[in-house]
Write a protein that holds these residues in place. Structure first.
Motif, PDB file in Angstrom:
ATOM      1  N   VAL A 174      55.429  40.669  51.766  1.00 52.98           N
ATOM      2  CA  VAL A 174      55.454  41.759  52.746  1.00 52.98           C
ATOM      3  C   VAL A 174      56.495  41.462  53.823  1.00 52.98           C
ATOM      4  CG1 VAL A 174      54.129  42.863  54.594  1.00 52.98           C
ATOM      5  CG2 VAL A 174      53.071  42.475  52.369  1.00 52.98           C
TER       6      VAL A 174
ATOM      7  N   ASP B 107      56.127  58.203  44.720  1.00 55.13           N
ATOM      8  CA  ASP B 107      57.273  58.304  45.621  1.00 55.13           C
ATOM      9  C   ASP B 107      58.327  57.258  45.255  1.00 55.13           C
ATOM     10  OD1 ASP B 107      59.060  58.486  47.664  1.00 55.13           O
ATOM     11  OD2 ASP B 107      57.691  57.856  49.251  1.00 55.13           O
ATOM     12  N   ILE B 108      57.881  56.027  45.157  1.00 60.46           N
ATOM     13  CA  ILE B 108      58.815  54.946  44.843  1.00 60.46           C
ATOM     14  C   ILE B 108      59.324  55.050  43.406  1.00 60.46           C
ATOM     15  CG2 ILE B 108      59.038  52.450  44.546  1.00 60.46           C
ATOM     16  CD1 ILE B 108      57.026  52.088  46.790  1.00 60.46           C
TER      17      ILE B 108
ATOM     18  N   ASP C 213      47.567  43.625  55.784  1.00 67.07           N
ATOM     19  CA  ASP C 213      48.719  44.519  55.642  1.00 67.07           C
ATOM     20  C   ASP C 213      48.392  45.771  54.830  1.00 67.07           C
ATOM     21  OD1 ASP C 213      50.591  42.884  57.026  1.00 67.07           O
ATOM     22  OD2 ASP C 213      50.600  41.534  55.296  1.00 67.07           O
ATOM     23  N   VAL C 214      47.296  45.722  54.105  1.00 65.42           N
ATOM     24  CA  VAL C 214      46.972  46.816  53.192  1.00 65.42           C
ATOM     25  C   VAL C 214      45.972  47.775  53.824  1.00 65.42           C
ATOM     26  CG1 VAL C 214      45.963  47.420  50.977  1.00 65.42           C
ATOM     27  CG2 VAL C 214      47.380  45.371  51.175  1.00 65.42           C
TER      28      VAL C 214
ATOM     29  N   PHE D 260      45.535  50.959  52.216  1.00 68.27           N
ATOM     30  CA  PHE D 260      45.356  52.044  51.248  1.00 68.27           C
ATOM     31  C   PHE D 260      44.356  51.680  50.152  1.00 68.27           C
ATOM     32  CE2 PHE D 260      49.202  49.571  50.290  1.00 68.27           C
ATOM     33  CZ  PHE D 260      48.824  48.992  49.091  1.00 68.27           C
TER      34      PHE D 260
ATOM     35  N   ARG E 290      59.621  43.779  55.055  1.00 64.65           N
ATOM     36  CA  ARG E 290      59.787  44.214  56.438  1.00 64.65           C
ATOM     37  C   ARG E 290      61.164  43.865  56.965  1.00 64.65           C
ATOM     38  NH1 ARG E 290      54.378  42.809  58.087  1.00 64.65           N
ATOM     39  NH2 ARG E 290      53.099  44.704  58.018  1.00 64.65           N
TER      40      ARG E 290
ATOM     41  N   PHE F 156      46.385  47.458  38.005  1.00 60.04           N
ATOM     42  CA  PHE F 156      46.327  46.434  39.047  1.00 60.04           C
ATOM     43  C   PHE F 156      45.543  46.924  40.253  1.00 60.04           C
ATOM     44  CE2 PHE F 156      48.141  44.162  42.742  1.00 60.04           C
ATOM     45  CZ  PHE F 156      47.807  42.879  42.365  1.00 60.04           C
TER      46      PHE F 156
ATOM     47  N   LEU G  68      42.352  43.560  47.622  1.00 64.60           N
ATOM     48  CA  LEU G  68      43.347  44.185  48.497  1.00 64.60           C
ATOM     49  C   LEU G  68      42.726  44.604  49.828  1.00 64.60           C
ATOM     50  CD1 LEU G  68      45.365  46.375  45.953  1.00 64.60           C
ATOM     51  CD2 LEU G  68      46.125  44.313  47.133  1.00 64.60           C
TER      52      LEU G  68
ATOM     53  N   ARG H  62      64.392  51.494  52.484  1.00 64.93           N
ATOM     54  CA  ARG H  62      63.848  52.713  53.079  1.00 64.93           C
ATOM     55  C   ARG H  62      62.783  52.362  54.112  1.00 64.93           C
ATOM     56  NH1 ARG H  62      61.701  56.079  48.078  1.00 64.93           N
ATOM     57  NH2 ARG H  62      60.576  57.101  49.787  1.00 64.93           N
TER      58      ARG H  62
ATOM     59  N   TYR I 229      47.494  56.008  47.365  1.00 60.64           N
ATOM     60  CA  TYR I 229      48.176  55.005  46.559  1.00 60.64           C
ATOM     61  C   TYR I 229      49.000  55.687  45.476  1.00 60.64           C
ATOM     62  CZ  TYR I 229      48.850  51.096  43.322  1.00 60.64           C
ATOM     63  OH  TYR I 229      49.399  50.158  42.484  1.00 60.64           O
TER      64      TYR I 229
ATOM     65  N   THR J 184      52.561  45.306  46.692  1.00 60.91           N
ATOM     66  CA  THR J 184      51.534  45.528  45.670  1.00 60.91           C
ATOM     67  C   THR J 184      52.160  45.903  44.341  1.00 60.91           C
ATOM     68  OG1 THR J 184      50.030  46.333  47.380  1.00 60.91           O
ATOM     69  CG2 THR J 184      49.457  46.830  45.089  1.00 60.91           C
TER      70      THR J 184
ATOM     71  N   MET K 149      52.095  57.323  46.983  1.00 55.21           N
ATOM     72  CA  MET K 149      53.116  56.342  47.362  1.00 55.21           C
ATOM     73  C   MET K 149      53.769  55.740  46.120  1.00 55.21           C
ATOM     74  SD  MET K 149      51.741  54.421  50.774  1.00 55.21           S
ATOM     75  CE  MET K 149      50.327  53.608  50.067  1.00 55.21           C
TER      76      MET K 149
ATOM     77  N   ASP L  81      60.689  54.466  55.417  1.00 59.33           N
ATOM     78  CA  ASP L  81      59.504  55.323  55.349  1.00 59.33           C
ATOM     79  C   ASP L  81      58.438  54.784  54.396  1.00 59.33           C
ATOM     80  OD1 ASP L  81      61.243  55.818  53.164  1.00 59.33           O
ATOM     81  OD2 ASP L  81      60.148  57.680  52.731  1.00 59.33           O
ATOM     82  N   LEU L  82      58.680  53.604  53.851  1.00 61.23           N
ATOM     83  CA  LEU L  82      57.710  53.070  52.885  1.00 61.23           C
ATOM     84  C   LEU L  82      56.765  52.065  53.544  1.00 61.23           C
ATOM     85  CD1 LEU L  82      60.015  52.424  49.800  1.00 61.23           C
ATOM     86  CD2 LEU L  82      58.450  54.340  50.181  1.00 61.23           C
ATOM     87  N   ASP L  83      55.556  52.009  53.022  1.00 62.38           N
ATOM     88  CA  ASP L  83      54.605  50.988  53.446  1.00 62.38           C
ATOM     89  C   ASP L  83      54.991  49.676  52.762  1.00 62.38           C
ATOM     90  OD1 ASP L  83      52.513  49.284  53.843  1.00 62.38           O
ATOM     91  OD2 ASP L  83      50.949  50.752  53.378  1.00 62.38           O
TER      92      ASP L  83
ATOM     93  N   ALA M  45      53.478  46.969  52.408  1.00 64.79           N
ATOM     94  CA  ALA M  45      52.400  46.422  51.583  1.00 64.79           C
ATOM     95  C   ALA M  45      52.346  47.120  50.227  1.00 64.79           C
ATOM     96  CB  ALA M  45      51.061  46.573  52.305  1.00 64.79           C
ATOM     97  N   MET M  46      52.711  48.379  50.214  1.00 61.23           N
ATOM     98  CA  MET M  46      52.731  49.118  48.954  1.00 61.23           C
ATOM     99  C   MET M  46      53.796  48.553  48.031  1.00 61.23           C
ATOM    100  SD  MET M  46      51.489  51.577  47.156  1.00 61.23           S
ATOM    101  CE  MET M  46      52.031  52.008  45.498  1.00 61.23           C
ATOM    102  N   VAL M  47      54.952  48.287  48.598  1.00 58.96           N
ATOM    103  CA  VAL M  47      56.031  47.707  47.797  1.00 58.96           C
ATOM    104  C   VAL M  47      55.603  46.362  47.226  1.00 58.96           C
ATOM    105  CG1 VAL M  47      58.407  46.902  47.827  1.00 58.96           C
ATOM    106  CG2 VAL M  47      57.759  48.897  49.190  1.00 58.96           C
TER     107      VAL M  47
END
Lengths: 211, 211
Positions: free
Chosen positions: B140, A200-201, A184-185, A187, B144, A171, A179, B153, A194, B163, A197, B155-157, B159-161
DNA sequence: TAAGATACTGACCGACCGGTCGGTCAGAAA
DNA sequence: TTTCTGACCGACCGGTCGGTCAGTATCTTA
């Protein structure tokens, strides 16, 4: 004259030029939008000559995909090692998978097109599925090992974990440019970040809870 | 004569038939592979008649995408509610997002094609990006909120979540058929289960640790 | 060097493409 | 009744497509 002894027999320089030109055009514009004339011109040969070396446009496309596939899996297989924590192995795999896609983006796009692509276009699907499937199976095996060792949650479907990881990479690869436009993005141009992160998740989600 | 007062003015039945036929064909086979003759035949009108109603093939395509986009966002916006745990809201969003894609798979494919698609084909990109972007922004915002509430959490972006979640859905949608062929995968035909497993992993990865 | 294979070319083919043209026709306006 | 309009059609346009073919140049081998 010692050769690397890779490809089937060998390739005349002309054939190589045709394949290279075709790969470039197909992966940038897709199958339909590229004409044999385009390829002939880009390769610096006559159209008729292409038909001398390849039976049809389809056959040429197939050869291009076959050519592209052959490298793809090897690169990832080399990166496998048995030692080290599974989390590290997964992160390595994910990072390298994405890096490989981005570095060989033409080839990637070509293979992806086959896998994801149009419904009616079953040109080299089997071929591409094989590559894709090998990567997938490799990843599933890593996850299974992690579960056996107790490092990863045992209640998860390893194929699900693999899908999630590869899906996240694919993706990112295919929607990079979109993106970039989202405020909001931040990265979209930093694949390593990316990857970090993502892991991490993902790792937090699949790691076995401490006893 | 009270009308639902939706769409721009209204649509003659003929135009509607053309749009429907075009949508079906475009989303199944892509832009290039569909000829105006195909559409005319499928719609039961003459090709010339299509050009009477639409300036060009491009204009027709644009109209089709515009038509498709208009519904897409609304469906998800209706499902938003402020109350309830964030984890539930996320799961709802993810589940419905995937369900919507699958139920309206033609439209989805059409929009996806614009977003992900070929490099040279910038036909209705802006339009599709807007839809996509709205869904993204919505998601997003949910994340938030969860972070502000301390449920997720910090500490996370976010937008990453987002995505990751949308990516997982899109990837499932577009590679469904391929996944079916993989022996390790047994969820390719069960989107609800996929959604559940996805949220299982994702939530475990993004939930704030207990104090 | 003659013979034969192979690499390669430009001219060409029928099919089909997106798009246009001249014209028909039903119905609203006058 | 006449006039006008917009939906609609079959025939057709120039152009491009994938693919063919007859013939030439080049290389191999005897």
């Amino acid at each position: 004259m010692p050769q690397p002894a890779a490809q089937p027999p060998q390739q005349s320089e002309t054939v190589a030029r045709i394949l290279a030109a075709a790969e470039e055009l197909f992966s940038r514009r897709g199958f339909d939008a590229v004409s044999m004339n385009d390829i002939a011109e880009a390769a610096g040969v006559s159209k008729a000559n292409i038909f001398h070396h390849f039976e049809s446009k389809n056959a040429l496309y197939l050869a291009v995909v076959r050519n592209a596939c052959s490298d793809s899996v090897e690169r990832l297989q080399q990166l496998q090692h048995e030692d080290g924590a599974i989390s590290g192995q997964l992160a390595d795999f994910a990072g390298n998978h994405l890096k490989n896609m981005l570095e060989h983006d033409q080839v990637s796009r070509l293979i992806l097109r086959e896998i994801v692509g149009e419904e009616g276009a079953r040109r080299a699907q089997e071929l591409a599925e094989k590559v894709f499937g090998q990567n997938f199976a490799m990843l599933v095996e890593i996850v299974r090992t992690g579960q056996r060792r107790g490092e990863l949650r045992a209640d998860l479907d390893p194929a699900m974990v693999a899908t999630l990881l590869i899906g996240a990479n694919v993706f990112f690869f295919e929607s990079q440019e979109v993106l970039r436009h989202f405020k909001d993005v931040d990265f979209a141009r930093e694949p390593e970040r990316y990857s970090r992160m993502l892991m991490d998740i993902l790792l937090a989600g699949i790691r076995a809870p401490k006893p």
